[in-house]
Design a protein around this motif. Structure first.
Motif, PDB file in Angstrom:
ATOM      1  N   GLY A  83       0.821  -1.207   0.000  1.00 24.49           N
ATOM      2  CA  GLY A  83       0.000   0.000   0.000  1.00 24.49           C
ATOM      3  C   GLY A  83       0.857   1.260   0.000  1.00 24.49           C
ATOM      4  O   GLY A  83       1.949   1.282   0.598  1.00 24.49           O
ATOM      5  N   ASN A  84       0.362   2.314  -0.645  1.00 28.62           N
ATOM      6  CA  ASN A  84       1.104   3.566  -0.659  1.00 28.62           C
ATOM      7  C   ASN A  84       1.315   4.070   0.765  1.00 28.62           C
ATOM      8  O   ASN A  84       2.373   4.603   1.098  1.00 28.62           O
ATOM      9  CB  ASN A  84       0.345   4.604  -1.491  1.00 28.62           C
ATOM     10  CG  ASN A  84       1.125   5.872  -1.670  1.00 28.62           C
ATOM     11  OD1 ASN A  84       2.333   5.850  -1.888  1.00 28.62           O
ATOM     12  ND2 ASN A  84       0.450   7.004  -1.577  1.00 28.62           N
ATOM     13  N   GLU A  85       0.311   3.899   1.586  1.00 30.85           N
ATOM     14  CA  GLU A  85       0.409   4.114   3.032  1.00 30.85           C
ATOM     15  C   GLU A  85      -0.298   2.947   3.698  1.00 30.85           C
ATOM     16  O   GLU A  85      -1.407   2.576   3.289  1.00 30.85           O
ATOM     17  CB  GLU A  85      -0.246   5.432   3.460  1.00 30.85           C
ATOM     18  CG  GLU A  85       0.372   6.691   2.876  1.00 30.85           C
ATOM     19  CD  GLU A  85       1.759   6.965   3.396  1.00 30.85           C
ATOM     20  OE1 GLU A  85       2.133   6.353   4.423  1.00 30.85           O
ATOM     21  OE2 GLU A  85       2.468   7.789   2.799  1.00 30.85           O
ATOM     22  N   ASP A 144      -3.770   2.675   1.991  1.00 34.43           N
ATOM     23  CA  ASP A 144      -4.008   3.602   0.889  1.00 34.43           C
ATOM     24  C   ASP A 144      -3.579   2.879  -0.385  1.00 34.43           C
ATOM     25  O   ASP A 144      -2.394   2.603  -0.581  1.00 34.43           O
ATOM     26  CB  ASP A 144      -3.183   4.871   1.094  1.00 34.43           C
ATOM     27  CG  ASP A 144      -3.327   5.850  -0.072  1.00 34.43           C
ATOM     28  OD1 ASP A 144      -4.165   5.602  -0.951  1.00 34.43           O
ATOM     29  OD2 ASP A 144      -2.579   6.844  -0.090  1.00 34.43           O
ATOM     30  N   VAL A 145      -4.530   2.538  -1.261  1.00 33.98           N
ATOM     31  CA  VAL A 145      -4.248   1.656  -2.398  1.00 33.98           C
ATOM     32  C   VAL A 145      -4.165   2.385  -3.741  1.00 33.98           C
ATOM     33  O   VAL A 145      -4.138   1.736  -4.785  1.00 33.98           O
ATOM     34  CB  VAL A 145      -5.311   0.543  -2.477  1.00 33.98           C
ATOM     35  CG1 VAL A 145      -5.237  -0.354  -1.266  1.00 33.98           C
ATOM     36  CG2 VAL A 145      -6.709   1.121  -2.654  1.00 33.98           C
ATOM     37  N   LEU A 150       5.695   2.950  -8.585  1.00 32.24           N
ATOM     38  CA  LEU A 150       4.317   3.298  -8.237  1.00 32.24           C
ATOM     39  C   LEU A 150       3.408   2.871  -9.379  1.00 32.24           C
ATOM     40  O   LEU A 150       3.665   3.200 -10.545  1.00 32.24           O
ATOM     41  CB  LEU A 150       4.173   4.796  -7.981  1.00 32.24           C
ATOM     42  CG  LEU A 150       4.727   5.329  -6.659  1.00 32.24           C
ATOM     43  CD1 LEU A 150       4.424   6.809  -6.523  1.00 32.24           C
ATOM     44  CD2 LEU A 150       4.169   4.564  -5.466  1.00 32.24           C
ATOM     45  N   ILE A 151       2.338   2.126  -9.035  1.00 28.23           N
ATOM     46  CA  ILE A 151       1.386   1.600 -10.011  1.00 28.23           C
ATOM     47  C   ILE A 151       0.032   2.269  -9.799  1.00 28.23           C
ATOM     48  O   ILE A 151      -0.488   2.307  -8.674  1.00 28.23           O
ATOM     49  CB  ILE A 151       1.233   0.066  -9.869  1.00 28.23           C
ATOM     50  CG1 ILE A 151       2.592  -0.628  -9.977  1.00 28.23           C
ATOM     51  CG2 ILE A 151       0.265  -0.469 -10.909  1.00 28.23           C
ATOM     52  CD1 ILE A 151       3.239  -0.521 -11.332  1.00 28.23           C
ATOM     53  N   ASP A 152      -0.530   2.800 -10.873  1.00 27.36           N
ATOM     54  CA  ASP A 152      -1.850   3.416 -10.779  1.00 27.36           C
ATOM     55  C   ASP A 152      -2.901   2.363 -10.434  1.00 27.36           C
ATOM     56  O   ASP A 152      -2.919   1.268 -11.005  1.00 27.36           O
ATOM     57  CB  ASP A 152      -2.205   4.085 -12.109  1.00 27.36           C
ATOM     58  CG  ASP A 152      -3.573   4.749 -12.051  1.00 27.36           C
ATOM     59  OD1 ASP A 152      -3.712   5.745 -11.324  1.00 27.36           O
ATOM     60  OD2 ASP A 152      -4.502   4.249 -12.719  1.00 27.36           O
ATOM     61  N   ASN A 153      -3.756   2.685  -9.473  1.00 24.28           N
ATOM     62  CA  ASN A 153      -4.773   1.729  -9.011  1.00 24.28           C
ATOM     63  C   ASN A 153      -6.060   2.458  -8.659  1.00 24.28           C
ATOM     64  O   ASN A 153      -6.667   2.231  -7.610  1.00 24.28           O
ATOM     65  CB  ASN A 153      -4.235   0.952  -7.798  1.00 24.28           C
ATOM     66  CG  ASN A 153      -5.137  -0.198  -7.391  1.00 24.28           C
ATOM     67  OD1 ASN A 153      -5.738  -0.857  -8.231  1.00 24.28           O
ATOM     68  ND2 ASN A 153      -5.244  -0.439  -6.109  1.00 24.28           N
ATOM     69  N   LYS A 154      -6.482   3.354  -9.543  1.00 28.52           N
ATOM     70  CA  LYS A 154      -7.661   4.164  -9.256  1.00 28.52           C
ATOM     71  C   LYS A 154      -8.930   3.326  -9.143  1.00 28.52           C
ATOM     72  O   LYS A 154      -9.895   3.745  -8.506  1.00 28.52           O
ATOM     73  CB  LYS A 154      -7.833   5.237 -10.327  1.00 28.52           C
ATOM     74  CG  LYS A 154      -8.017   4.700 -11.729  1.00 28.52           C
ATOM     75  CD  LYS A 154      -8.080   5.836 -12.743  1.00 28.52           C
ATOM     76  CE  LYS A 154      -8.224   5.310 -14.162  1.00 28.52           C
ATOM     77  NZ  LYS A 154      -8.242   6.409 -15.158  1.00 28.52           N
ATOM     78  N   ASP A 155      -8.957   2.126  -9.766  1.00 31.81           N
ATOM     79  CA  ASP A 155     -10.125   1.252  -9.664  1.00 31.81           C
ATOM     80  C   ASP A 155     -10.080   0.353  -8.436  1.00 31.81           C
ATOM     81  O   ASP A 155     -11.012  -0.429  -8.213  1.00 31.81           O
ATOM     82  CB  ASP A 155     -10.249   0.381 -10.924  1.00 31.81           C
ATOM     83  CG  ASP A 155     -10.477   1.219 -12.171  1.00 31.81           C
ATOM     84  OD1 ASP A 155     -11.086   2.293 -12.039  1.00 31.81           O
ATOM     85  OD2 ASP A 155     -10.032   0.812 -13.260  1.00 31.81           O
ATOM     86  N   ALA A 156      -8.996   0.431  -7.671  1.00 27.12           N
ATOM     87  CA  ALA A 156      -8.840  -0.345  -6.433  1.00 27.12           C
ATOM     88  C   ALA A 156      -8.950  -1.847  -6.671  1.00 27.12           C
ATOM     89  O   ALA A 156      -9.437  -2.586  -5.819  1.00 27.12           O
ATOM     90  CB  ALA A 156      -9.871   0.102  -5.387  1.00 27.12           C
ATOM     91  N   ARG A 157      -8.465  -2.309  -7.829  1.00 30.41           N
ATOM     92  CA  ARG A 157      -8.497  -3.740  -8.101  1.00 30.41           C
ATOM     93  C   ARG A 157      -7.274  -4.468  -7.556  1.00 30.41           C
ATOM     94  O   ARG A 157      -7.314  -5.665  -7.318  1.00 30.41           O
ATOM     95  CB  ARG A 157      -8.612  -3.977  -9.611  1.00 30.41           C
ATOM     96  CG  ARG A 157      -9.964  -3.564 -10.175  1.00 30.41           C
ATOM     97  CD  ARG A 157     -10.081  -3.924 -11.636  1.00 30.41           C
ATOM     98  NE  ARG A 157      -9.135  -3.171 -12.463  1.00 30.41           N
ATOM     99  CZ  ARG A 157      -8.891  -3.446 -13.736  1.00 30.41           C
ATOM    100  NH1 ARG A 157      -9.492  -4.475 -14.314  1.00 30.41           N
ATOM    101  NH2 ARG A 157      -8.050  -2.714 -14.434  1.00 30.41           N
ATOM    102  N   LEU A 158      -6.190  -3.749  -7.397  1.00 34.98           N
ATOM    103  CA  LEU A 158      -4.979  -4.346  -6.848  1.00 34.98           C
ATOM    104  C   LEU A 158      -4.983  -4.219  -5.337  1.00 34.98           C
ATOM    105  O   LEU A 158      -5.434  -3.222  -4.781  1.00 34.98           O
ATOM    106  CB  LEU A 158      -3.744  -3.667  -7.433  1.00 34.98           C
ATOM    107  CG  LEU A 158      -3.607  -3.720  -8.961  1.00 34.98           C
ATOM    108  CD1 LEU A 158      -2.374  -2.948  -9.402  1.00 34.98           C
ATOM    109  CD2 LEU A 158      -3.554  -5.156  -9.457  1.00 34.98           C
ATOM    110  N   ARG A 159      -4.453  -5.243  -4.674  1.00 31.91           N
ATOM    111  CA  ARG A 159      -4.441  -5.259  -3.217  1.00 31.91           C
ATOM    112  C   ARG A 159      -3.025  -5.514  -2.696  1.00 31.91           C
ATOM    113  O   ARG A 159      -2.225  -6.190  -3.358  1.00 31.91           O
ATOM    114  CB  ARG A 159      -5.391  -6.337  -2.687  1.00 31.91           C
ATOM    115  CG  ARG A 159      -6.854  -6.118  -3.067  1.00 31.91           C
ATOM    116  CD  ARG A 159      -7.398  -4.823  -2.495  1.00 31.91           C
ATOM    117  NE  ARG A 159      -8.746  -4.518  -2.945  1.00 31.91           N
ATOM    118  CZ  ARG A 159      -9.844  -4.877  -2.301  1.00 31.91           C
ATOM    119  NH1 ARG A 159      -9.750  -5.586  -1.185  1.00 31.91           N
ATOM    120  NH2 ARG A 159     -11.030  -4.528  -2.766  1.00 31.91           N
TER     121      ARG A 159
END
Length: 357
Positions: free
Chosen positions: A60-62, A189-190, A248-257
């Motif tokens: 997680g980013n945080e 924070d994903v 850093l990987i974009d994850n605006k759809d919150a599909r990655l965990r």
């Protein structure tokens, strides 16, 4: 005399017969007259995309583990787990009846001492000395500090989300007695996600901050997730001879965990290199080679060092020079030193098209 002439005649016939040996003539004639039909191409310089492959783990980013700071009973829980929460959102409330009573008492004392100080300051020396005014001011400050301490304790009984993120599964229930360190839930924070991986040390001179990253996960059928390198580790592990990289990987759809395993491909830019068709390569065990054709149409076999493989093409790192004519098809029947006849299918097609026109 006649015997000598007869003997010379016999020897001449034998010599002529040897020169006209049918087996020798048949063996040599095809080699001298036939040529192997092959397709060739020119080894050319091209810009080759350099990349590095690895596997990494998402973080997680945080990330934080939410715990209790004191011993108290849970009075309310405002989340179930797995949902998005905003920074400052109330997650858990603890029973605080006693603390609220103490807070009201402290507020009353502060008002009382403040009123007394205001009277002293308004009436001045008529009713209070300077020393009494100083004592009243000190009482106000002390009660204000006590009130602030009580508010802080009550705030500890209201547990809030420190940042936006996905809250994990809750580990507590209403009525549970919490103690300092009791885990309530995890918060991550994903967006974006941190992707940590390692690369062999020989890539250290090639990778740089800002390089593009392409990551894939089996959880999403190999779909690509784009990102870029943001941090490069300061040390090389002496045991593995690898260094750490973070993207850093974009994850605006919150599909990655957090915790997911991903296949990583890092783009290291483009460099010039010699490329030929993949069909030109002749593999014999661990040795790679190709056939080249010289100016006299004679085939020669050369050992090469191969590099990156691309769709239909292969990089040749050593063994060839730009402009070498390489056998692309037909090399399976070739031997070094054999004369070849080159097939130019494109030219033949152009000729036929011209005739038809």
């Amino acid at each position: 005399m006649r015997s000598t002439l007869w003997l010379l005649g016999v020897l001449s016939i034998v010599a002529l017969s040897a020169c006209e040996d049918p087996a020798a003539t048949m063996a040599e004639r095809p080699a001298a007259s036939s040529a192997v039909l092959v397709e060739t191409e020119i080894a050319e310089l091209a810009l080759i995309v350099q990349d590095a492959e690895s596997v990494g783990t998402l973080v997680g980013n945080e990330s934080v583990t939410i715990t209790a700071k004191l011993t108290e009973q849970v009075s309310a829980v405002y989340f179930e787990g797995g949902e998005l929460v905003e920074a400052g959102a109330v997650l858990v409330e603890l029973i605080d009846v006693e603390q609220l009573a103490l807070l009201r008492e402290a507020e009353a004392k502060l008002r009382e001492t403040q009123l007394q100080l205001d009277r002293f300051l308004t009436l001045g020396k008529d009713i209070a000395t300077a020393a009494e005014i100083d004592v009243a001011r000190a009482r106000v400050d002390a009660n204000a500090a006590l009130l602030e301490a009580l508010r802080s304790r009550i705030a500890d009984r209201t547990i809030r989300a420190p940042f936006d993120g996905v809250i994990g599964l809750r580990r507590i229930s209403v009525g549970a007695l919490l103690t300092p360190g009791t885990v309530i839930a995890e918060l991550d924070d994903v967006n974006p996600m941190k992707l940590d991986f390692t690369l062999p040390e020989h890539y250290l001179s090639q990778i740089d901050i800002g390089d593009s990253v392409d990551a894939k996960s089996t959880a999403w059928d190999g779909e690509s997730f784009a990102g870029e390198v943001t941090q490069i580790g300061s040390r090389v592990d002496p045991a593995t001879r690898a260094f750490s990289v973070r993207a850093l990987i974009d994850n605006k759809d919150a599909r990655l965990r957090p915790g997911m395993l991903m296949a990583v491909n890092v783009s290291l830019g483009e460099v010039p290199g010699i490329v030929v068709s993949e069909t030109a390569l002749v593999q014999s065990g661990a040795q790679s080679s190709v056939f080249i054709v010289d100016d006299e149409s004679i085939a020669r076999r050369v050992t090469v060092e191969i590099g990156r493989r691309m769709p239909g093409l292969i990089e040749i790192r050593s063994g060839l020079s730009p402009g070498d004519r390489v056998v692309r098809n037909g090399q399976m029947t070739l031997r070094p030193g054999v004369k070849v006849r080159e097939s130019n299918l494109a030219s033949e097609a152009d000729s036929l098209a011209g005739i038809g026109a």
